[in-house]
Scaffold this motif. Structure first.
Motif, PDB file in Angstrom:
ATOM      1  N   GLU A 101     -18.004 -30.500 -35.852  1.00  0.00           N
ATOM      2  CA  GLU A 101     -18.654 -31.671 -35.259  1.00  0.00           C
ATOM      3  C   GLU A 101     -18.495 -31.674 -33.737  1.00  0.00           C
ATOM      4  N   TYR A 102     -17.276 -31.440 -33.258  1.00  0.00           N
ATOM      5  CA  TYR A 102     -17.046 -31.392 -31.811  1.00  0.00           C
ATOM      6  C   TYR A 102     -17.880 -30.278 -31.178  1.00  0.00           C
ATOM      7  N   PHE A 103     -17.892 -29.115 -31.816  1.00  0.00           N
ATOM      8  CA  PHE A 103     -18.641 -27.971 -31.297  1.00  0.00           C
ATOM      9  C   PHE A 103     -20.123 -28.333 -31.169  1.00  0.00           C
ATOM     10  N   SER A 104     -20.669 -28.913 -32.202  1.00  0.00           N
ATOM     11  CA  SER A 104     -22.087 -29.277 -32.217  1.00  0.00           C
ATOM     12  C   SER A 104     -22.407 -30.287 -31.123  1.00  0.00           C
ATOM     13  N   ARG A 105     -21.593 -31.320 -31.013  1.00  0.00           N
ATOM     14  CA  ARG A 105     -21.857 -32.365 -30.014  1.00  0.00           C
ATOM     15  C   ARG A 105     -21.685 -31.855 -28.584  1.00  0.00           C
ATOM     16  N   LEU A 106     -20.635 -31.082 -28.340  1.00  0.00           N
ATOM     17  CA  LEU A 106     -20.383 -30.600 -26.980  1.00  0.00           C
ATOM     18  C   LEU A 106     -21.379 -29.539 -26.538  1.00  0.00           C
ATOM     19  N   SER A 107     -22.048 -28.896 -27.479  1.00  0.00           N
ATOM     20  CA  SER A 107     -23.029 -27.872 -27.101  1.00  0.00           C
ATOM     21  C   SER A 107     -24.366 -28.472 -26.668  1.00  0.00           C
ATOM     22  N   ILE A 108     -24.573 -29.762 -26.912  1.00  0.00           N
ATOM     23  CA  ILE A 108     -25.834 -30.415 -26.533  1.00  0.00           C
ATOM     24  C   ILE A 108     -26.026 -30.322 -25.022  1.00  0.00           C
ATOM     25  N   GLY A 109     -27.115 -29.700 -24.614  1.00  0.00           N
ATOM     26  CA  GLY A 109     -27.421 -29.544 -23.195  1.00  0.00           C
ATOM     27  C   GLY A 109     -26.710 -28.376 -22.539  1.00  0.00           C
ATOM     28  N   GLY A 110     -25.804 -27.729 -23.274  1.00  0.00           N
ATOM     29  CA  GLY A 110     -25.078 -26.564 -22.747  1.00  0.00           C
ATOM     30  C   GLY A 110     -25.550 -25.320 -23.467  1.00  0.00           C
ATOM     31  N   TYR A 111     -24.652 -24.348 -23.603  1.00  0.00           N
ATOM     32  CA  TYR A 111     -25.022 -23.143 -24.345  1.00  0.00           C
ATOM     33  C   TYR A 111     -23.798 -22.544 -25.027  1.00  0.00           C
ATOM     34  N   VAL A 112     -24.055 -21.970 -26.192  1.00  0.00           N
ATOM     35  CA  VAL A 112     -23.012 -21.363 -27.013  1.00  0.00           C
ATOM     36  C   VAL A 112     -22.814 -19.924 -26.553  1.00  0.00           C
ATOM     37  N   THR A 113     -21.569 -19.553 -26.269  1.00  0.00           N
ATOM     38  CA  THR A 113     -21.260 -18.175 -25.877  1.00  0.00           C
ATOM     39  C   THR A 113     -20.763 -17.353 -27.063  1.00  0.00           C
ATOM     40  N   MET A 114     -20.110 -17.991 -28.013  1.00  0.00           N
ATOM     41  CA  MET A 114     -19.713 -17.371 -29.289  1.00  0.00           C
ATOM     42  C   MET A 114     -19.873 -18.433 -30.364  1.00  0.00           C
ATOM     43  N   PRO A 115     -20.781 -18.242 -31.304  1.00  0.00           N
ATOM     44  CA  PRO A 115     -20.958 -19.254 -32.348  1.00  0.00           C
ATOM     45  C   PRO A 115     -19.699 -19.403 -33.197  1.00  0.00           C
ATOM     46  N   LEU A 116     -19.507 -20.587 -33.754  1.00  0.00           N
ATOM     47  CA  LEU A 116     -18.386 -20.790 -34.664  1.00  0.00           C
ATOM     48  C   LEU A 116     -18.542 -19.849 -35.848  1.00  0.00           C
ATOM     49  N   SER A 117     -17.498 -19.085 -36.100  1.00  0.00           N
ATOM     50  CA  SER A 117     -17.560 -18.108 -37.187  1.00  0.00           C
ATOM     51  C   SER A 117     -16.155 -17.671 -37.563  1.00  0.00           C
ATOM     52  N   ASN A 118     -16.078 -16.877 -38.613  1.00  0.00           N
ATOM     53  CA  ASN A 118     -14.826 -16.290 -39.065  1.00  0.00           C
ATOM     54  C   ASN A 118     -14.604 -14.992 -38.281  1.00  0.00           C
ATOM     55  N   TYR A 119     -13.461 -14.880 -37.617  1.00  0.00           N
ATOM     56  CA  TYR A 119     -13.103 -13.693 -36.834  1.00  0.00           C
ATOM     57  C   TYR A 119     -11.742 -13.201 -37.308  1.00  0.00           C
ATOM     58  N   PRO A 120     -11.344 -11.984 -36.959  1.00  0.00           N
ATOM     59  CA  PRO A 120     -10.032 -11.478 -37.391  1.00  0.00           C
ATOM     60  C   PRO A 120      -8.861 -12.372 -36.954  1.00  0.00           C
ATOM     61  N   TRP A 121      -9.010 -13.093 -35.868  1.00  0.00           N
ATOM     62  CA  TRP A 121      -7.918 -13.919 -35.356  1.00  0.00           C
ATOM     63  C   TRP A 121      -8.040 -15.392 -35.774  1.00  0.00           C
ATOM     64  N   SER A 122      -9.137 -15.762 -36.435  1.00  0.00           N
ATOM     65  CA  SER A 122      -9.304 -17.156 -36.842  1.00  0.00           C
ATOM     66  C   SER A 122     -10.393 -17.283 -37.895  1.00  0.00           C
TER      67      SER A 122
END
Length: 154
Positions: A101-122
């Motif tokens: 939810e925070y990611f979605s709201r804070l991206s409004i008017g900005g831009y995503v550099t790495m989408p939320l996803s499953n990575y080896p570290w998280s």
């Protein structure tokens, strides 16, 4: 004791406060304008600076941000504001739904550099730059990752 990200802006802090308070579902918002404090009659502030934010804080889900405006009359002392990647706000929240939810709201008017996803570290990690040029990092498992890597190297 806790470390708090402190952000400076060039006369738009009021707008930033409103955006972050809504995007992060703020629990409490505090703000003081330069005009809210007694002025020295010998050194009156310019009218355009009285409505600027002197100090503010936004509390949300265990986190806190503080911010203020840089006064045009003080730039000889503070220097010009440079928006860049020298400050990054990291939200470490195990609740993936809240993180999304925070990611979605804070991206409004900005831009995503790495989408939320499953990575080896998280299992839920992403980065974005909001519409004010502030870099954000989201991680649901930061502490678990650090503990795991540290225990494997000892």
């Amino acid at each position: 004791m806790s470390a708090i990200a402190y952000l400076n802006f060039d006369g738009i802090t009021e707008e930033v406060i409103e955006f972050y308070a809504e995007a992060l579902s703020a629990i409490e918002v505090k703000k003081v304008k330069f005009g809210d404090i007694p002025q020295d009659p010998n050194y009156p502030m310019p009218e355009n600076e009285l409505n600027m934010i002197m100090e503010s804080s936004i509390e949300f889900a265990g986190g806190k941000l503080m911010m203020s405006d840089i006064l045009p009359s003080m730039k000889a002392v503070t220097g010009e504001l440079v928006i860049g990647n020298n400050i990054l706000i990291s939200l470490v929240i195990e609740d993936k739904q809240q993180l999304e939810e925070y990611f979605s709201r804070l991206s409004i008017g900005g831009y995503v550099t790495m989408p939320l996803s499953n990575y080896p570290w998280s299992s839920c990690f992403g980065t974005l730059v909001d519409k004010f040029g502030v870099n954000w990092k989201f991680n649901s498992d930061a502490d678990k990752f650090l503990d795991q890597v540290i225990s494997n190297t000892q």
